[in-house]
Design a protein around this motif. Sequence first.
Motif, mmCIF file in Angstrom:
data_model
loop_
_atom_site.group_PDB
_atom_site.id
_atom_site.type_symbol
_atom_site.label_atom_id
_atom_site.label_comp_id
_atom_site.label_asym_id
_atom_site.label_seq_id
_atom_site.Cartn_x
_atom_site.Cartn_y
_atom_site.Cartn_z
ATOM 1 N N SER A 36 0.547 -1.219 0.318
ATOM 2 C CA SER A 36 0.468 0.304 0.268
ATOM 3 C C SER A 36 0.403 1.194 -0.232
ATOM 4 O O SER A 36 0.374 2.111 -0.648
ATOM 5 C CB SER A 36 -1.263 -0.077 0.658
ATOM 6 O OG SER A 36 -1.652 1.131 1.290
ATOM 7 N N TYR A 69 -5.376 -11.117 0.517
ATOM 8 C CA TYR A 69 -6.787 -10.414 0.021
ATOM 9 C C TYR A 69 -6.282 -9.219 -0.256
ATOM 10 O O TYR A 69 -7.362 -8.530 -1.631
ATOM 11 C CB TYR A 69 -7.397 -11.123 0.999
ATOM 12 C CG TYR A 69 -8.443 -12.270 1.197
ATOM 13 C CD1 TYR A 69 -8.131 -13.347 -0.087
ATOM 14 C CD2 TYR A 69 -8.842 -12.812 2.206
ATOM 15 C CE1 TYR A 69 -8.527 -14.727 0.276
ATOM 16 C CE2 TYR A 69 -9.955 -14.148 2.985
ATOM 17 C CZ TYR A 69 -9.848 -14.838 1.339
ATOM 18 O OH TYR A 69 -9.880 -16.256 1.100
ATOM 19 N N THR A 70 -5.942 -8.935 0.891
ATOM 20 C CA THR A 70 -5.585 -7.390 1.062
ATOM 21 C C THR A 70 -4.773 -7.214 -0.543
ATOM 22 O O THR A 70 -4.519 -5.793 -1.629
ATOM 23 C CB THR A 70 -5.102 -6.870 1.552
ATOM 24 O OG1 THR A 70 -5.819 -7.376 3.468
ATOM 25 C CG2 THR A 70 -4.880 -5.331 2.302
ATOM 26 N N ARG A 73 -6.264 -6.676 -3.669
ATOM 27 C CA ARG A 73 -6.847 -5.291 -3.516
ATOM 28 C C ARG A 73 -7.094 -3.855 -3.745
ATOM 29 O O ARG A 73 -7.478 -3.249 -4.309
ATOM 30 C CB ARG A 73 -8.394 -5.487 -2.563
ATOM 31 C CG ARG A 73 -9.338 -6.465 -2.054
ATOM 32 C CD ARG A 73 -10.482 -5.873 -0.964
ATOM 33 N NE ARG A 73 -9.927 -6.716 0.426
ATOM 34 C CZ ARG A 73 -10.140 -7.275 1.164
ATOM 35 N NH1 ARG A 73 -11.001 -8.460 0.136
ATOM 36 N NH2 ARG A 73 -9.174 -7.814 2.067
ATOM 37 N N ILE A 74 -5.548 -3.780 -3.153
ATOM 38 C CA ILE A 74 -4.440 -2.408 -3.538
ATOM 39 C C ILE A 74 -4.483 -2.349 -4.613
ATOM 40 O O ILE A 74 -5.129 -2.073 -5.818
ATOM 41 C CB ILE A 74 -3.052 -2.959 -2.721
ATOM 42 C CG1 ILE A 74 -3.394 -2.665 -1.149
ATOM 43 C CG2 ILE A 74 -2.362 -1.429 -3.171
ATOM 44 C CD1 ILE A 74 -2.560 -3.091 -0.713
ATOM 45 N N PRO A 217 -11.593 -8.585 -7.857
ATOM 46 C CA PRO A 217 -10.006 -9.868 -7.703
ATOM 47 C C PRO A 217 -11.085 -11.373 -7.589
ATOM 48 O O PRO A 217 -12.599 -11.007 -7.840
ATOM 49 C CB PRO A 217 -10.185 -9.035 -6.403
ATOM 50 C CG PRO A 217 -10.891 -8.020 -6.116
ATOM 51 C CD PRO A 217 -11.868 -7.728 -7.230
#
Lengths: 235, 363
Positions: A36, A69-70, A73-74, A217
Amino acid sequence: MRVLAIDTSNLVLSVAVVDEKRVLGEITTNLQKNHSVRMMDAISELLDDLDMGPEELSGIAVAKGPGSYTGVRIGVSTAKSMAWSLQIPVVGVSSLQAVAMNAFGFSGGIIPLFDARRGQVYTGYYQADQAGLAELVLEERIMLLTDWLSVVKEQAKGAPLLFLGDDTAVHRESILADLGEQALFAPVSFNHPRAAHIGWLGQKLLMQAGTVHELVPEYLQVAEAEAKWLAKQNG
Amino acid sequence: MSRQKESRYQQRVQAAYRSQLTAGRPVTILGVETSCDETSAAVVVDGTTVLSNIIASQADIHKRFGGVVPEVASRRHVENITMTIEEALQEAGKRLDEIDAIAVTYGPGLVGALLVGVAAAKAISFARGIPLIGVHHIAGHIYANRLVTEMQFPLIALVVSGGHTELVLMKEHGHYEILGETRDDAAGEAYDKVARSLDLPYPGGPHIDRLAHEGEANVPLPRAWLEPDSYDFSFSGLKSAVLNTLHNAAQRGETIVPANLAASFQASVVEVLVEKTIRAAREYDAKQILLAGGVAANRGLRTALTTRCEAEGLSLVIPPLSLCTDNAAMIAAAGYVSYTKGEFADLDLNGVPGLDLTASCAE
């Protein structure tokens, strides 16, 4: 046609710009953290080095998962928002296929895998097509590694199997115990996904890209709370 | 590859900012909010005029889980983000090239949810070369009031929501001093827990509020005043007292009228919130009292605070219900203050789940 490619779906962070003929540039790090914080700076730095502005891009390709997952998504949120702002198409490319591309020319079964905890892996079975490119033969899935090994053994019919991905190191002993000499492992430099592959694969898909809003995703599994809720409804 | 010189992105942002200042046009800000379970985007001019405020709520999805599930919320945000932003521009009648800056909530909140909005905002800022502004979610709630009326300092803001209960002193724009906060549960959290014990659906706040108006506050419940000079709050003792009351009544075979219990619980929460707010306003000679956050939608709290402020001759501002719950217009309104000060975030802006209100985005 210049395509920006992004992969933040697992521990590696990779961004690249490719056109029809060449990879113009790529930044890949395996620091295993802070996608991120670092990703947009990596894109900014790459474009500055290439002396180009974002408005010169004609498409975006992003690793859509499976993976963290994170992380997924980023990458996907960034890719679709940037594509929307620039009014250019965006496509998602399998994170596993990006790794499978590293096995260009290998004639046996190509098995990219990412650890998915609790003995499970995200994986798929790829095989070289006539041009030597990795083509999906058994669909991508999340599965217990021990079960998956029986599946790939049956599919391979004795052919060698190349296991790819940094996480193969974690599972090497179990794989060798089951498959013995049929299992092959690549040098470490073949294990990480490269955005250049994603850009090249994505370029061919951009013509048929849907709207930016449709890009989502590929997690390969529903959220845990949703799975429990569904089980309760059916049980 | 360390880089000392300014990036092209930074040059473009500075050029865009200078040209805006020179032109002296109204400042149009796109706000983005994804800190919990609402995907929201809004277009606001000069921090005061709302052109659009789109909220894609997930409340119906989370209802079946009895609370917000972070992973489910994050997934929805990715699906909705660009569509929500596009709708905000369309409704505002603006093109993206008419937007001067983008303001986004970067904390506090659910980290996976925050990251979707932050990634989207950074991508748009980079693609368009416009300033990026990181906004604290609570600052956003407070600035929802500026969409109603101009702020006058010093002011006291009472922020009450599912995740927050804070008394904030503001002496000027963008400057926050926390006088008191909850030591355990947030007020909204206590509402949800008490609602569950009365078998009311999630989210419980509106149900308790409705029920409270049908009952009489005749069940003795404690008020947590804490130390005499403290502006802090505590609601877990009150919540336990409600549970004990129900439990004891059940053991004795007595029935408690749910409406009376709801009214008594609400009376206890509201009395403490109102009295501490009034005391703070007197101590700091506040010119205004602002109510902010999702619980500001509570009729019991609105009525009690209005009555007390009138009696004390204090000026009270309460945003309309649509601006009390999470929304991006309030984020754009708060972002405008940073814009006028030239306080912009860089491309390394991250989602910070436990962000401090007194922290600045320059960190």
